[in-house]
Scaffold this motif. Structure first.
Motif, PDB file in Angstrom:
ATOM      1  N   LYS A  69     -16.420 -15.734  69.305  1.00  0.00           N
ATOM      2  CA  LYS A  69     -14.303 -15.822  69.550  1.00  0.00           C
ATOM      3  C   LYS A  69     -13.207 -15.139  68.759  1.00  0.00           C
ATOM      4  N   ILE A  70     -12.626 -14.490  68.897  1.00  0.00           N
ATOM      5  CA  ILE A  70     -11.131 -13.987  68.190  1.00  0.00           C
ATOM      6  C   ILE A  70     -10.328 -14.521  68.933  1.00  0.00           C
ATOM      7  N   THR A  71      -9.208 -14.876  67.676  1.00  0.00           N
ATOM      8  CA  THR A  71      -7.926 -15.342  68.487  1.00  0.00           C
ATOM      9  C   THR A  71      -6.602 -14.083  68.237  1.00  0.00           C
ATOM     10  N   ASP A  72      -5.973 -14.228  69.452  1.00  0.00           N
ATOM     11  CA  ASP A  72      -4.589 -13.441  69.366  1.00  0.00           C
ATOM     12  C   ASP A  72      -4.256 -13.401  68.282  1.00  0.00           C
ATOM     13  N   ASP A  73      -3.854 -13.372  67.266  1.00  0.00           N
ATOM     14  CA  ASP A  73      -3.143 -13.122  66.090  1.00  0.00           C
ATOM     15  C   ASP A  73      -3.910 -12.150  65.174  1.00  0.00           C
ATOM     16  N   LEU A  74      -5.388 -12.950  65.302  1.00  0.00           N
ATOM     17  CA  LEU A  74      -6.611 -11.842  64.794  1.00  0.00           C
ATOM     18  C   LEU A  74      -6.461 -10.215  65.091  1.00  0.00           C
ATOM     19  N   ARG A  75      -6.825 -10.734  66.348  1.00  0.00           N
ATOM     20  CA  ARG A  75      -7.174  -9.077  67.024  1.00  0.00           C
ATOM     21  C   ARG A  75      -6.091  -8.139  67.271  1.00  0.00           C
ATOM     22  N   ASN A  76      -4.729  -8.798  67.056  1.00  0.00           N
ATOM     23  CA  ASN A  76      -3.433  -8.062  66.803  1.00  0.00           C
ATOM     24  C   ASN A  76      -2.891  -7.803  65.376  1.00  0.00           C
ATOM     25  N   ARG A  77      -3.636  -7.857  64.565  1.00  0.00           N
ATOM     26  CA  ARG A  77      -3.054  -7.483  63.163  1.00  0.00           C
ATOM     27  C   ARG A  77      -4.394  -7.110  62.364  1.00  0.00           C
ATOM     28  N   ILE A  78      -5.447  -7.004  63.064  1.00  0.00           N
ATOM     29  CA  ILE A  78      -6.664  -6.124  62.658  1.00  0.00           C
ATOM     30  C   ILE A  78      -6.443  -4.710  63.091  1.00  0.00           C
ATOM     31  N   TRP A  79      -5.823  -4.650  64.644  1.00  0.00           N
ATOM     32  CA  TRP A  79      -5.036  -3.505  65.294  1.00  0.00           C
ATOM     33  C   TRP A  79      -4.684  -2.324  64.423  1.00  0.00           C
ATOM     34  N   SER A  80      -3.255  -4.147  64.618  1.00  0.00           N
ATOM     35  CA  SER A  80      -1.702  -3.607  63.328  1.00  0.00           C
ATOM     36  C   SER A  80      -2.384  -2.375  61.887  1.00  0.00           C
ATOM     37  N   ALA A  81      -3.475  -3.740  61.486  1.00  0.00           N
ATOM     38  CA  ALA A  81      -3.652  -2.238  59.436  1.00  0.00           C
ATOM     39  C   ALA A  81      -4.349  -1.404  59.964  1.00  0.00           C
ATOM     40  N   ILE A  82      -4.757  -0.907  61.767  1.00  0.00           N
ATOM     41  CA  ILE A  82      -5.687   0.555  61.478  1.00  0.00           C
ATOM     42  C   ILE A  82      -4.780   0.944  62.468  1.00  0.00           C
ATOM     43  N   TYR A  83      -3.676   1.014  63.280  1.00  0.00           N
ATOM     44  CA  TYR A  83      -2.822   1.734  63.794  1.00  0.00           C
ATOM     45  C   TYR A  83      -1.775   2.237  62.241  1.00  0.00           C
ATOM     46  N   LYS A  93     -12.008 -29.250  60.178  1.00  0.00           N
ATOM     47  CA  LYS A  93     -10.124 -28.943  60.754  1.00  0.00           C
ATOM     48  C   LYS A  93      -9.621 -28.469  59.428  1.00  0.00           C
ATOM     49  N   LEU A  94      -9.820 -28.775  58.366  1.00  0.00           N
ATOM     50  CA  LEU A  94      -8.927 -28.565  56.716  1.00  0.00           C
ATOM     51  C   LEU A  94      -9.645 -27.362  56.046  1.00  0.00           C
ATOM     52  N   LEU A  95     -10.608 -26.817  57.132  1.00  0.00           N
ATOM     53  CA  LEU A  95     -11.557 -25.841  56.292  1.00  0.00           C
ATOM     54  C   LEU A  95     -11.383 -25.164  57.099  1.00  0.00           C
ATOM     55  N   SER A  96     -11.130 -25.459  58.405  1.00  0.00           N
ATOM     56  CA  SER A  96     -10.533 -23.760  59.608  1.00  0.00           C
ATOM     57  C   SER A  96      -9.397 -23.875  59.578  1.00  0.00           C
ATOM     58  N   ASP A  97      -7.997 -24.342  59.285  1.00  0.00           N
ATOM     59  CA  ASP A  97      -6.987 -24.582  59.759  1.00  0.00           C
ATOM     60  C   ASP A  97      -6.430 -22.767  59.381  1.00  0.00           C
ATOM     61  N   ARG A  98      -5.766 -21.836  60.300  1.00  0.00           N
ATOM     62  CA  ARG A  98      -5.859 -21.485  59.996  1.00  0.00           C
ATOM     63  C   ARG A  98      -4.271 -20.774  59.323  1.00  0.00           C
ATOM     64  N   GLN A  99      -4.009 -21.804  59.188  1.00  0.00           N
ATOM     65  CA  GLN A  99      -1.836 -21.973  59.345  1.00  0.00           C
ATOM     66  C   GLN A  99      -1.710 -22.527  57.345  1.00  0.00           C
ATOM     67  N   SER A 100      -2.785 -22.871  56.943  1.00  0.00           N
ATOM     68  CA  SER A 100      -2.620 -23.552  55.476  1.00  0.00           C
ATOM     69  C   SER A 100      -4.270 -24.486  55.409  1.00  0.00           C
ATOM     70  N   PRO A 101      -5.061 -24.409  55.322  1.00  0.00           N
ATOM     71  CA  PRO A 101      -6.742 -24.211  54.991  1.00  0.00           C
ATOM     72  C   PRO A 101      -6.399 -25.001  53.331  1.00  0.00           C
ATOM     73  N   ASP A 102      -7.102 -26.429  53.856  1.00  0.00           N
ATOM     74  CA  ASP A 102      -7.444 -26.957  52.439  1.00  0.00           C
ATOM     75  C   ASP A 102      -8.356 -27.504  51.965  1.00  0.00           C
ATOM     76  N   TYR A 103      -8.851 -26.602  51.023  1.00  0.00           N
ATOM     77  CA  TYR A 103     -10.646 -26.347  50.881  1.00  0.00           C
ATOM     78  C   TYR A 103     -10.506 -27.525  49.937  1.00  0.00           C
ATOM     79  N   ARG A 104     -10.044 -28.100  49.096  1.00  0.00           N
ATOM     80  CA  ARG A 104     -10.040 -28.950  48.445  1.00  0.00           C
ATOM     81  C   ARG A 104     -10.161 -30.181  48.959  1.00  0.00           C
ATOM     82  N   ASN A 105      -9.642 -31.019  49.949  1.00  0.00           N
ATOM     83  CA  ASN A 105      -9.602 -32.052  50.369  1.00  0.00           C
ATOM     84  C   ASN A 105     -10.297 -32.204  51.216  1.00  0.00           C
ATOM     85  N   SER A 106     -10.953 -30.925  52.352  1.00  0.00           N
ATOM     86  CA  SER A 106     -12.556 -30.772  53.034  1.00  0.00           C
ATOM     87  C   SER A 106     -12.917 -31.179  52.166  1.00  0.00           C
TER      88      SER A 106
END
Length: 283
Positions: free
Chosen positions: A20-34, A179-192
């Motif tokens: 799947k893909i989030t709306d945010d990710l789709r929108n940002r990819i489109w905007s980058a190309i545009y 959760k910490l690995l995949s948090d799209r706002q603030s991933p925390d790899y150390r604590n993951s």
């Protein structure tokens, strides 16, 4: 992150954006190309003819739309309609259409022309940042999107979450690591990483029935009772060393500021593999 993601009620594949893909990710990819290519066709009559080669190809060969339905490029409003039609087609298609479109753009002969080099390099730079910030399950390698977590790794995480249904503490650690690995706002790899190894500590204490046992002691008991291979025991002990705080001294790995998704993913998969192995071994 939503309630269902925090507490493990959402499938692993959904959390990791595998299918799947989030709306945010789709929108940002489109905007980058545009912003690097399509806007020049849309905004400037002088540049529209130059960029029409790319847009015509997108229209007919990527979107598979009839070329005779494309509006004339002499009027800005009509050019905007053409771009809107392309966007509508992509956004209303399957979730992976935007990824297909990105690869189409990156590999197109027009975007790879020498005089487009600056725009092309900027697009690459922006896409790499976007994929990372939005925690996409794919990374860009040699103009192709490559899945950064394999089916086997996903299966290991899914199996561990299912196998630990009756071990609430273990499952909570795994859910928190994910959760910490995949948090799209603030991933925390150390604590993951720390949560992943805590899940192993918890399962070891459960199977040895010694709540205060250290991981080293628990592994020794498991080795004696169930024949844990010495090499496997040694490997896990080394992994544990990455997150130990023995004598108040934190291992150098957790002092690093550049811990990445790959580091946290490796630890989560390694720990879920061991948990699955241990549960089967001690049945």
């Amino acid at each position: 992150m939503r309630f269902s993601e925090r507490y493990g009620y959402k499938p692993v594949r959904d959390v990791l954006l595998i299918d799947k893909i989030t709306d945010d990710l789709r929108n940002r990819i489109w905007s980058a190309i545009y912003s690097q290519f399509l806007k020049y066709y849309e905004k400037s009559k002088n540049e529209a003819e130059q960029y029409s080669y790319l847009v015509d190809d997108i229209w007919s060969n990527f979107c598979k739309l009839p070329l005779d339905e494309m509006e004339i490029i002499q009027v800005e409003l009509y050019r905007k309609r053409n771009i809107s039609k392309i966007k509508e087609k992509i956004f209303n298609s399957e979730w992976f259409a935007i990824y297909d479109f990105l690869e189409f753009i990156l590999n197109h002969s027009f975007t790879n022309l020498p005089y487009n080099q600056h725009q092309y390099e900027q697009l690459l730079k922006n896409i790499i940042i976007i994929l990372k910030e939005e925690s996409s399950a794919y990374s860009l390698i040699n103009k192709q999107l490559i899945q950064v977590i394999s089916e086997q790794e996903i299966q290991s995480i899914e199996d561990a979450l299912e196998n630990t249904n009756k071990f609430t503490g273990v499952q909570q650690h795994l859910n928190q690591a994910l959760k910490l690995l995949s948090d799209r706002q603030s991933p925390d790899y150390r604590n993951s990483i720390k949560e992943s190894i805590s899940a192993v500590e918890s399962i070891c204490k459960i199977v040895t029935n010694e709540d205060k046992a250290t991981l080293g002691k628990a592994l020794k008991i498991i080795e004696d009772k169930h024949g844990l291979h010495a090499a496997l025991k040694g490997s896990l002990s080394q992994l544990y060393g990455y997150t130990s705080d023995a004598d108040g001294i934190r291992h150098a790995m957790l002092e690093e500021s550049n811990l990445s998704y790959i580091d946290a993913k490796f630890m989560l998969v390694a720990c879920t593999n061991f948990i699955n192995y241990l549960i089967e071994k001690t049945k």
